[in-house]
Design an enzyme around this catalytic site. Structure first.
Site, short mmCIF file in Angstrom:
data_model
loop_
_atom_site.label_atom_id
_atom_site.label_comp_id
_atom_site.label_asym_id
_atom_site.label_seq_id
_atom_site.Cartn_x
_atom_site.Cartn_y
_atom_site.Cartn_z
N ARG A 99 4.44 2.59 -2.30
CA ARG A 99 4.70 3.86 -2.99
C ARG A 99 6.00 4.49 -2.48
NH1 ARG A 99 0.28 3.97 -5.81
NH2 ARG A 99 -1.54 2.92 -4.90
N HIS A 111 -7.14 -6.84 -0.03
CA HIS A 111 -6.07 -5.83 -0.05
C HIS A 111 -4.90 -6.15 0.88
CE1 HIS A 111 -4.13 -1.96 -0.42
NE2 HIS A 111 -4.35 -1.67 0.85
N ASP A 149 0.84 -1.20 0.00
CA ASP A 149 0.00 0.00 0.00
C ASP A 149 0.88 1.25 0.00
OD1 ASP A 149 -3.06 0.80 0.54
OD2 ASP A 149 -1.85 2.00 1.91
N HIS A 179 -11.48 7.07 -0.30
CA HIS A 179 -10.67 7.64 0.78
C HIS A 179 -9.49 8.45 0.24
CE1 HIS A 179 -8.71 3.82 -0.18
NE2 HIS A 179 -7.62 4.24 0.43
N TRP A 180 -9.03 8.17 -0.98
CA TRP A 180 -7.95 8.98 -1.55
C TRP A 180 -8.37 10.44 -1.64
CZ3 TRP A 180 -3.94 7.41 -5.63
CH2 TRP A 180 -3.35 6.19 -5.29
N TYR A 240 -1.78 11.64 1.99
CA TYR A 240 -2.65 11.55 0.81
C TYR A 240 -2.69 12.88 0.05
CZ TYR A 240 -4.22 6.85 1.76
OH TYR A 240 -4.26 5.47 1.93
#
Length: 288
Positions: free
Chosen positions: A108, A268, A104, A149-150, A211
């Site tokens: 990144r 996920h 997750d 949620h992003w 985010y």
């Protein structure tokens, strides 16, 4: 809840990173995602420690690591800043080269670490993600509903901080149970640890900044392009949004030179839902 490892708090510049360290062998850095801590690896890390020196950290802003107050630019929570933290940890531990596995948000951070410091990352595993730039460039209604949620967390004016802060336990449990697809149930003690850490208003603020950075400064950094030069393993859940929406290997092959991967029987949270399969895939990849 703690891993059966030794713990250290390592200063790297303006932050202190919480680290669990165990095992003997080539170094492997494990990075967690949202809204977890390094505890997401509680099944996988002890297995990997049979063959590797495992370093599981809390990203800045999460768990028991430092939580800098975000500036208006959110630069403190750019993936570049978060990756530099992790490089600093590994260098202070004496590792100039190491493997990285990130789930997750941690994936990144690992992606940025591999792009910025290819001399340090020997191999990169990314769990249940496609690159941030690709995700935003291909966002549609399905993405907006599946990954709402992003956009919620990136909203301004203190909206997500205020709403999540009213009941962080509900938010954590609602997000996680909505993205669990069978397999190994979540460990209650792990959930309790996530709730404990996320109940800190500074953690909520930091995660929102994470985010917001993804939608702004991270995209600026990503615009310069770059290809991952070391071997890359992509793992994803066969029931996850990522697995059901993208041709994961095809996407990553546009961003990396040497890509392999597979779906695992989960949604996920691969390290918690399919820990044996996740550990086996990482063991094989990092020893090949």
């Amino acid at each position: 809840m703690r891993l059966p490892f030794d713990y250290q708090q390592i200063d790297v510049g303006d932050v202190r990173v919480n680290c669990a360290i165990g095992g003997v062998g080539p170094p492997v850095l494990l990075l967690h995602g949202y809204p977890q801590t390094h505890i997401i690896w509680h099944h996988v890390a002890p297995i990997l420690a049979n063959d590797f020196t495992v370093i599981a950290t809390d990203l800045r802003g999460y768990g028991d690591s430092s939580k800098p107050v975000p500036s208006p630019s959110n630069v403190e929570y750019s993936k570049r800043a978060m990756a530099d933290d992790q490089l600093g940890v590994m260098r202070q531990l004496g590792f100039s080269e190491f493997h990285v596995a990130g789930h997750d948000r941690g994936g990144r951070v690992g992606h940025r670490l591999a792009l910025d410091h290819p001399e340090a990352v020997k191999a990169l595993a990314v769990l249940d993600i496609v690159p941030t730039r690709y995700t935003f460039e291909h966002a549609d209604k399905q993405f907006g509903l599946g990954y709402f949620h992003w956009f919620f967390l990136a909203a301004g004016n203190g909206i997500p901080e205020r709403l999540i802060g009213q009941d962080p336990e509900f938010w954590i449990k609602a997000r996680m149970t909505s993205r669990h697809g069978g397999g190994t149930p979540f460990e209650p003690a792990a959930i309790d640890e996530y709730v404990r850490c996320f109940s800190d208003p500074a953690a909520i603020s930091a995660s929102c900044a994470d985010y917001r950075a993804a939608a702004t400064i991270d995209l600026e950094h990503d615009a310069s392009g770059g290809t991952v030069s070391m071997p890359l393993l992509a793992l994803w859940g066969e029931h996850s949004f990522v697995g059901q929406t993208y041709d994961v290997l095809a996407v990553w092959r546009s961003y990396a030179d040497r890509v392999e991967g597979m779906a695992l029987p989960s949604n996920h949270y691969l390290p918690e839902e399919a820990p044996q399969e996740t550990a086996a895939a990482l063991q094989k990849f990092f020893t090949s």
